[in-house]
Design a protein around this motif. Sequence first.
Motif, PDB file in Angstrom:
ATOM      1  N   GLN A   1       9.737  -0.378  13.073  1.00  0.00           N
ATOM      2  CA  GLN A   1      10.164   0.941  13.127  1.00  0.00           C
ATOM      3  C   GLN A   1       9.029   1.874  12.349  1.00  0.00           C
ATOM      4  N   ALA A   2       8.467   1.384  11.378  1.00  0.00           N
ATOM      5  CA  ALA A   2       7.163   2.104  11.001  1.00  0.00           C
ATOM      6  C   ALA A   2       6.118   1.821  11.732  1.00  0.00           C
ATOM      7  N   GLN A   3       5.830   0.806  12.688  1.00  0.00           N
ATOM      8  CA  GLN A   3       4.701   1.027  13.427  1.00  0.00           C
ATOM      9  C   GLN A   3       4.956   1.812  14.411  1.00  0.00           C
ATOM     10  N   ALA A   4       6.193   2.026  15.135  1.00  0.00           N
ATOM     11  CA  ALA A   4       6.398   2.927  16.283  1.00  0.00           C
ATOM     12  C   ALA A   4       6.156   4.565  15.654  1.00  0.00           C
ATOM     13  N   LEU A   5       6.548   4.710  14.289  1.00  0.00           N
ATOM     14  CA  LEU A   5       6.228   6.257  13.863  1.00  0.00           C
ATOM     15  C   LEU A   5       4.497   6.266  13.827  1.00  0.00           C
ATOM     16  N   LEU A   6       3.953   5.231  13.185  1.00  0.00           N
ATOM     17  CA  LEU A   6       2.634   5.300  12.860  1.00  0.00           C
ATOM     18  C   LEU A   6       1.830   5.486  14.314  1.00  0.00           C
ATOM     19  N   GLU A   7       2.353   4.981  15.598  1.00  0.00           N
ATOM     20  CA  GLU A   7       1.540   4.910  16.837  1.00  0.00           C
ATOM     21  C   GLU A   7       1.658   6.360  17.162  1.00  0.00           C
ATOM     22  N   ARG A   8       2.756   7.107  16.688  1.00  0.00           N
ATOM     23  CA  ARG A   8       3.060   8.615  17.088  1.00  0.00           C
ATOM     24  C   ARG A   8       1.988   9.454  16.796  1.00  0.00           C
ATOM     25  N   GLY A   9       0.977   8.997  15.731  1.00  0.00           N
ATOM     26  CA  GLY A   9      -0.118   9.587  15.259  1.00  0.00           C
ATOM     27  C   GLY A   9       0.243  10.527  14.087  1.00  0.00           C
ATOM     28  N   GLY A  10      -0.909  10.986  13.560  1.00  0.00           N
ATOM     29  CA  GLY A  10      -0.799  12.044  12.579  1.00  0.00           C
ATOM     30  C   GLY A  10      -0.872  11.533  11.223  1.00  0.00           C
ATOM     31  N   TYR A  11      -1.052  10.282  11.133  1.00  0.00           N
ATOM     32  CA  TYR A  11      -0.984   9.626   9.582  1.00  0.00           C
ATOM     33  C   TYR A  11      -2.353   8.954   9.101  1.00  0.00           C
ATOM     34  N   ARG A  12      -2.463   9.143   7.865  1.00  0.00           N
ATOM     35  CA  ARG A  12      -3.738   8.442   7.456  1.00  0.00           C
ATOM     36  C   ARG A  12      -3.457   7.239   6.581  1.00  0.00           C
ATOM     37  N   TYR A  13      -2.192   7.424   5.864  1.00  0.00           N
ATOM     38  CA  TYR A  13      -1.897   6.352   5.003  1.00  0.00           C
ATOM     39  C   TYR A  13      -0.117   5.901   5.399  1.00  0.00           C
ATOM     40  N   ALA A  14      -0.125   4.590   5.186  1.00  0.00           N
ATOM     41  CA  ALA A  14       1.440   4.181   5.071  1.00  0.00           C
ATOM     42  C   ALA A  14       1.630   3.384   3.779  1.00  0.00           C
ATOM     43  N   LEU A  15       2.495   3.729   2.910  1.00  0.00           N
ATOM     44  CA  LEU A  15       2.615   3.042   1.661  1.00  0.00           C
ATOM     45  C   LEU A  15       4.009   2.878   1.242  1.00  0.00           C
ATOM     46  N   MET A  16       4.151   1.631   0.269  1.00  0.00           N
ATOM     47  CA  MET A  16       5.485   1.260  -0.041  1.00  0.00           C
ATOM     48  C   MET A  16       5.202   0.465  -1.383  1.00  0.00           C
ATOM     49  N   SER A  17       6.024   0.382  -2.059  1.00  0.00           N
ATOM     50  CA  SER A  17       6.196  -0.216  -3.329  1.00  0.00           C
ATOM     51  C   SER A  17       5.980  -1.725  -3.191  1.00  0.00           C
ATOM     52  N   SER A  18       5.287  -2.493  -4.171  1.00  0.00           N
ATOM     53  CA  SER A  18       5.256  -3.930  -4.156  1.00  0.00           C
ATOM     54  C   SER A  18       6.522  -4.490  -4.922  1.00  0.00           C
ATOM     55  N   SER A  19       7.479  -4.039  -4.296  1.00  0.00           N
ATOM     56  CA  SER A  19       8.754  -4.795  -4.583  1.00  0.00           C
ATOM     57  C   SER A  19       9.072  -5.941  -3.743  1.00  0.00           C
ATOM     58  N   TYR A  20      10.149  -6.705  -3.868  1.00  0.00           N
ATOM     59  CA  TYR A  20      10.418  -7.749  -2.918  1.00  0.00           C
ATOM     60  C   TYR A  20      10.430  -7.438  -1.587  1.00  0.00           C
ATOM     61  N   LYS A  21      10.860  -6.277  -1.229  1.00  0.00           N
ATOM     62  CA  LYS A  21      10.907  -5.754   0.338  1.00  0.00           C
ATOM     63  C   LYS A  21       9.411  -5.401   0.792  1.00  0.00           C
TER      64      LYS A  21
END
Length: 312
Positions: A78-98
Amino acid sequence: MAILVLAEHVDGRLEETTHSAVTAARLLGRDVHVLVMACETQGETLSQQAASIEGVTRVWSVAAPHLETQLTEDMAAQAQALLERGGYRYALMSSSYKGKRVMPYLAALRNTDLVTDLTKIEGEDTFVRPVYAGSLLVVERLKSAVKLLSIRASAFPPSGSQTPAAPIETWEALPPRCAVRCLERRRKSALRPKLSRARIVIGCGLGVEKKDMPDIEKLADKLGAAIGVTRAVVEEGIATSDYLLGQTGKIIAPELYIAIGISGAVQHLAGIKDSKVIVAVNKDPSAPIFQIADYGIVGDVGEIVPALIELV
């Protein structure tokens, strides 16, 4: 160009790690978007919570039954689909177990690099992360078009709230990637605060015997503290890995950490060294834990803990 934060949630509430991830994102730019993936019954509430985080400028809400389980494959796709839409320089998340599962999977989908567990942002493409259980810091630079990052939540204070809330837009859910469905969820009742959120944490090492645990729990109840353990305690079968602190467990930064019967192995210190105040209780005056402790008490656990209970 915007920054995309992947939200984490449990029981219908955003995890505090998401607030910390937004703080990190704001160091990279002013246009911060949050992607909320959940089931239909929780999607709207969670999206509203995300929209109220200070610094968030837009929320993407994706709701579907299969997203309730938050499987790695579905979240990354789902995140990849949104990134492919364009307009993003970064994608980030915490280093939790997820985050430790989702971000590497997303990096594989995009065939790009990932900086994990970063603790400092030095520039648009320069990031700092600890290695060798925190003994060294590594500076890494990413040159990819979309930079993937996972942040150590304890290194970034959680963002506050904002009014008015950011706009919320819906995004189409992709079909499930796996033939997996959630039949039942079971959660242990917790009378004490979670390790990741507790202001006070009591850590127990092999110097704590089973007969000492009732006193440890009594002290924790008086202080309103969470209880964590070292790897050796887990391996002895005294506690489960849910309570593990250290390099391979939970990394915490409470206001007060009380290390009881803990020698201070480097792997454990990597998880607690960011605590504001560290108090060590150990009968061995040469234990390594005393080298980083703000206050040290040399003595037998069976005598010191009851004395502390009386003083609280």
